[in-house]
Design a protein around this motif. Structure first.
Motif, PDB file in Angstrom:
ATOM      1  N   ASN A 134       0.802  -1.219   0.000  1.00 17.90           N
ATOM      2  CA  ASN A 134       0.000   0.000   0.000  1.00 17.90           C
ATOM      3  C   ASN A 134       0.842   1.279   0.000  1.00 17.90           C
ATOM      4  OD1 ASN A 134      -2.308  -1.509  -0.034  1.00 17.90           O
ATOM      5  ND2 ASN A 134      -2.742  -1.311   2.150  1.00 17.90           N
ATOM      6  N   LEU A 135       1.905   1.300   0.778  1.00 16.31           N
ATOM      7  CA  LEU A 135       2.723   2.510   0.856  1.00 16.31           C
ATOM      8  C   LEU A 135       3.346   2.869  -0.490  1.00 16.31           C
ATOM      9  CD1 LEU A 135       4.513   2.106   4.313  1.00 16.31           C
ATOM     10  CD2 LEU A 135       3.075   4.042   3.607  1.00 16.31           C
ATOM     11  N   SER A 136       3.947   1.892  -1.133  1.00 17.36           N
ATOM     12  CA  SER A 136       4.593   2.174  -2.421  1.00 17.36           C
ATOM     13  C   SER A 136       3.563   2.396  -3.523  1.00 17.36           C
ATOM     14  CB  SER A 136       5.538   1.033  -2.802  1.00 17.36           C
ATOM     15  OG  SER A 136       4.822  -0.176  -3.005  1.00 17.36           O
ATOM     16  N   ALA A 137       2.425   1.671  -3.463  1.00 16.97           N
ATOM     17  CA  ALA A 137       1.392   1.830  -4.490  1.00 16.97           C
ATOM     18  C   ALA A 137       0.776   3.224  -4.426  1.00 16.97           C
ATOM     19  CB  ALA A 137       0.312   0.766  -4.319  1.00 16.97           C
ATOM     20  N   ALA A 138       0.483   3.700  -3.221  1.00 21.33           N
ATOM     21  CA  ALA A 138      -0.105   5.036  -3.081  1.00 21.33           C
ATOM     22  C   ALA A 138       0.853   6.104  -3.577  1.00 21.33           C
ATOM     23  CB  ALA A 138      -0.483   5.282  -1.626  1.00 21.33           C
ATOM     24  N   LEU A 139       2.122   5.959  -3.243  1.00 21.97           N
ATOM     25  CA  LEU A 139       3.110   6.949  -3.675  1.00 21.97           C
ATOM     26  C   LEU A 139       3.276   6.945  -5.187  1.00 21.97           C
ATOM     27  CD1 LEU A 139       5.197   9.076  -3.035  1.00 21.97           C
ATOM     28  CD2 LEU A 139       6.877   7.256  -2.653  1.00 21.97           C
ATOM     29  N   GLU A 140       3.335   5.757  -5.780  1.00 17.35           N
ATOM     30  CA  GLU A 140       3.486   5.666  -7.228  1.00 17.35           C
ATOM     31  C   GLU A 140       2.270   6.242  -7.944  1.00 17.35           C
ATOM     32  OE1 GLU A 140       5.311   5.056 -10.773  1.00 17.35           O
ATOM     33  OE2 GLU A 140       6.152   4.886  -8.749  1.00 17.35           O
ATOM     34  N   ALA A 141       1.085   5.986  -7.404  1.00 20.31           N
ATOM     35  CA  ALA A 141      -0.134   6.531  -7.997  1.00 20.31           C
ATOM     36  C   ALA A 141      -0.121   8.056  -7.943  1.00 20.31           C
ATOM     37  CB  ALA A 141      -1.355   5.984  -7.274  1.00 20.31           C
ATOM     38  N   ALA A 142       0.326   8.612  -6.809  1.00 14.48           N
ATOM     39  CA  ALA A 142       0.378  10.070  -6.670  1.00 14.48           C
ATOM     40  C   ALA A 142       1.386  10.673  -7.641  1.00 14.48           C
ATOM     41  CB  ALA A 142       0.732  10.431  -5.229  1.00 14.48           C
ATOM     42  N   ARG A 143       2.547  10.073  -7.743  1.00  8.69           N
ATOM     43  CA  ARG A 143       3.573  10.590  -8.651  1.00  8.69           C
ATOM     44  C   ARG A 143       3.135  10.512 -10.105  1.00  8.69           C
ATOM     45  NH1 ARG A 143       8.977   7.904  -5.821  1.00  8.69           N
ATOM     46  NH2 ARG A 143       9.516   9.698  -4.511  1.00  8.69           N
ATOM     47  N   HIS A 144       2.483   9.419 -10.447  1.00 12.94           N
ATOM     48  CA  HIS A 144       2.113   9.197 -11.842  1.00 12.94           C
ATOM     49  C   HIS A 144       0.923  10.055 -12.260  1.00 12.94           C
ATOM     50  CE1 HIS A 144       2.179   7.163 -15.633  1.00 12.94           C
ATOM     51  NE2 HIS A 144       0.961   6.672 -15.487  1.00 12.94           N
ATOM     52  N   SER A 145      -0.007  10.293 -11.325  1.00  7.88           N
ATOM     53  CA  SER A 145      -1.239  11.009 -11.671  1.00  7.88           C
ATOM     54  C   SER A 145      -1.178  12.495 -11.353  1.00  7.88           C
ATOM     55  CB  SER A 145      -2.426  10.402 -10.919  1.00  7.88           C
ATOM     56  OG  SER A 145      -2.308  10.634  -9.524  1.00  7.88           O
ATOM     57  N   GLY A 146      -0.273  12.881 -10.434  1.00  9.64           N
ATOM     58  CA  GLY A 146      -0.222  14.276 -10.023  1.00  9.64           C
ATOM     59  C   GLY A 146      -1.253  14.637  -8.970  1.00  9.64           C
ATOM     60  N   ALA A 147      -2.039  13.666  -8.532  1.00  5.74           N
ATOM     61  CA  ALA A 147      -3.059  13.897  -7.507  1.00  5.74           C
ATOM     62  C   ALA A 147      -2.529  13.472  -6.144  1.00  5.74           C
ATOM     63  CB  ALA A 147      -4.322  13.114  -7.837  1.00  5.74           C
ATOM     64  N   VAL A 148      -3.075  14.057  -5.094  1.00  4.91           N
ATOM     65  CA  VAL A 148      -2.796  13.588  -3.745  1.00  4.91           C
ATOM     66  C   VAL A 148      -3.720  12.405  -3.489  1.00  4.91           C
ATOM     67  CG1 VAL A 148      -2.700  14.168  -1.299  1.00  4.91           C
ATOM     68  CG2 VAL A 148      -2.191  15.914  -3.013  1.00  4.91           C
ATOM     69  N   VAL A 149      -3.139  11.294  -3.074  1.00  5.01           N
ATOM     70  CA  VAL A 149      -3.896  10.042  -2.934  1.00  5.01           C
ATOM     71  C   VAL A 149      -4.081   9.712  -1.462  1.00  5.01           C
ATOM     72  CG1 VAL A 149      -3.925   7.567  -3.425  1.00  5.01           C
ATOM     73  CG2 VAL A 149      -3.002   9.173  -5.122  1.00  5.01           C
ATOM     74  N   LEU A 150      -5.322   9.553  -1.055  1.00  8.87           N
ATOM     75  CA  LEU A 150      -5.638   9.045   0.274  1.00  8.87           C
ATOM     76  C   LEU A 150      -6.181   7.640   0.087  1.00  8.87           C
ATOM     77  CD1 LEU A 150      -7.435  10.826   3.213  1.00  8.87           C
ATOM     78  CD2 LEU A 150      -8.075   8.509   2.536  1.00  8.87           C
ATOM     79  N   LEU A 151      -5.384   6.643   0.456  1.00  6.91           N
ATOM     80  CA  LEU A 151      -5.786   5.245   0.304  1.00  6.91           C
ATOM     81  C   LEU A 151      -6.345   4.766   1.632  1.00  6.91           C
ATOM     82  CD1 LEU A 151      -5.988   2.629  -1.268  1.00  6.91           C
ATOM     83  CD2 LEU A 151      -3.569   2.193  -0.781  1.00  6.91           C
ATOM     84  N   LYS A 152      -7.651   4.567   1.670  1.00  8.93           N
ATOM     85  CA  LYS A 152      -8.325   4.207   2.918  1.00  8.93           C
ATOM     86  C   LYS A 152      -8.052   2.761   3.315  1.00  8.93           C
ATOM     87  CE  LYS A 152     -12.228   5.878   1.220  1.00  8.93           C
ATOM     88  NZ  LYS A 152     -13.573   6.450   1.015  1.00  8.93           N
ATOM     89  N   GLY A 153      -8.011   2.543   4.610  1.00  9.86           N
ATOM     90  CA  GLY A 153      -7.782   1.202   5.130  1.00  9.86           C
ATOM     91  C   GLY A 153      -7.598   1.254   6.631  1.00  9.86           C
ATOM     92  N   ALA A 154      -7.204   0.124   7.221  1.00 12.40           N
ATOM     93  CA  ALA A 154      -6.969   0.089   8.664  1.00 12.40           C
ATOM     94  C   ALA A 154      -5.895   1.089   9.060  1.00 12.40           C
ATOM     95  CB  ALA A 154      -6.568  -1.323   9.087  1.00 12.40           C
ATOM     96  N   ARG A 155      -4.925   1.312   8.189  1.00  9.18           N
ATOM     97  CA  ARG A 155      -3.876   2.316   8.378  1.00  9.18           C
ATOM     98  C   ARG A 155      -3.865   3.208   7.139  1.00  9.18           C
ATOM     99  NH1 ARG A 155      -4.631   0.779  12.615  1.00  9.18           N
ATOM    100  NH2 ARG A 155      -3.253  -0.248  14.124  1.00  9.18           N
ATOM    101  N   THR A 156      -4.780   4.144   7.134  1.00 11.11           N
ATOM    102  CA  THR A 156      -4.954   5.018   5.970  1.00 11.11           C
ATOM    103  C   THR A 156      -3.646   5.722   5.607  1.00 11.11           C
ATOM    104  OG1 THR A 156      -7.315   5.376   6.342  1.00 11.11           O
ATOM    105  CG2 THR A 156      -6.131   7.101   5.153  1.00 11.11           C
ATOM    106  N   ILE A 157      -3.388   5.793   4.313  1.00  9.49           N
ATOM    107  CA  ILE A 157      -2.158   6.400   3.790  1.00  9.49           C
ATOM    108  C   ILE A 157      -2.518   7.620   2.957  1.00  9.49           C
ATOM    109  CG2 ILE A 157      -0.179   6.041   2.256  1.00  9.49           C
ATOM    110  CD1 ILE A 157      -0.576   2.991   2.888  1.00  9.49           C
ATOM    111  N   VAL A 158      -1.742   8.674   3.097  1.00 11.24           N
ATOM    112  CA  VAL A 158      -1.855   9.850   2.233  1.00 11.24           C
ATOM    113  C   VAL A 158      -0.506  10.037   1.549  1.00 11.24           C
ATOM    114  CG1 VAL A 158      -2.263  12.326   2.098  1.00 11.24           C
ATOM    115  CG2 VAL A 158      -3.583  10.934   3.722  1.00 11.24           C
ATOM    116  N   ALA A 159      -0.521  10.108   0.230  1.00 11.18           N
ATOM    117  CA  ALA A 159       0.718  10.262  -0.536  1.00 11.18           C
ATOM    118  C   ALA A 159       0.607  11.464  -1.463  1.00 11.18           C
ATOM    119  CB  ALA A 159       0.994   9.001  -1.355  1.00 11.18           C
TER     120      ALA A 159
END
Length: 244
Positions: free
Chosen positions: A123-148
């Motif tokens: 999840n950590l690397s996927a959220a970061l890669e999605a943010a870098r590739h799309s230019g959007a800030v990504v909040l990936l919801k889950g038990a330990r929500t990630i913001v990238a």
């Protein structure tokens, strides 16, 4: 169609009567066929109207996506907005072309539909890669929500109430985050019109703060009310108290 009947057993009046019965039946069949034909014509016309309406709907949706892309204020996409974006098949490209700041708040299923190429990543690397590739800030919801953020920054919520993982809580989070972002943009630009303020003052850290506050509000509801107390309305009320 002409039907001629003749039989040694049907002579004279009997044959005439039989022919009359057949003629009546044929007349009934002809009426049924006429009715079917009319029904087919009506169905065809209805299908044509449906096709026209579908085309018009697609054109309106395309125009809406173009308008959203040109909007230079903060855009927060959640739930079915994400699913509709994923259905376009060009989510990352569309997000990259956005003029303003964009925050997306997917859960795991929505994230996979948006970024299928990132399946299998943690999840950590996927959220970061999605943010870098799309230019959007990504909040990936889950038990330990990630913001990238696209610039490489990442935040992760370390404490949350499992009882708050229920329908409607994601809507509260998206609405709360959008409100905080809009206020920040207005304060930074000295205006209240987001169209004028654009992305000024909208930093990715604001979304991380919103995620943390949302998690804390859920924990507060569970402590005060009990396991079933973390309803969307209760969490929204707790967030309002945190703002005071």
């Amino acid at each position: 169609t002409l039907l001629v009947l003749s039989s040694p057993a049907w002579a004279g009046a009997d044959a005439g009567a039989s022919c009359a019965e057949v003629e009546q039946r044929l007349t009934g069949l002809q009426r049924q066929l006429a009715s079917c034909s009319e029904g087919l014509r009506s169905a065809g016309a209805a299908r044509e109207r449906h096709d026209v309406e579908l085309q018009e709907t697609q054109e309106r949706l395309s125009a809406l996506w173009q308008t959203l892309q040109k909007f230079n204020g903060l855009l927060v996409l959640d739930a079915d907005g994400l699913n509709r974006l994923a259905a376009r098949g060009d989510a990352s490209a569309w997000l990259r072309a956005r003029r303003g700041a964009t925050w997306i708040t997917p859960h795991q299923g929505e994230f996979r539909r948006l970024f299928p190429e990132l399946q299998g990543r943690d999840n950590l690397s996927a959220a970061l890669e999605a943010a870098r590739h799309s230019g959007a800030v990504v909040l990936l919801k889950g038990a330990r929500t990630i913001v990238a953020a696209p610039d490489g920054r990442r935040w992760q919520v370390q404490e949350a109430a499992g009882e708050a993982a229920r329908a409607g809580l994601g809507d509260v989070l998206a609405g709360y985050a959008a409100g905080r972002g809009a206020i920040a943009a207005g304060v930074a630009a000295g205006v209240t019109d987001l169209d004028e303020s654009g992305a000024a003052g909208i930093d990715a850290s604001l979304l991380a703060v919103a995620a943390l506050a949302h998690a804390q509000a859920g924990l507060d509801c569970v402590r005060r009310i009990g396991a079933g107390g973390a309803t969307p309305m209760a969490v929204a009320s707790a967030l309002a108290r945190l703002q005071q």
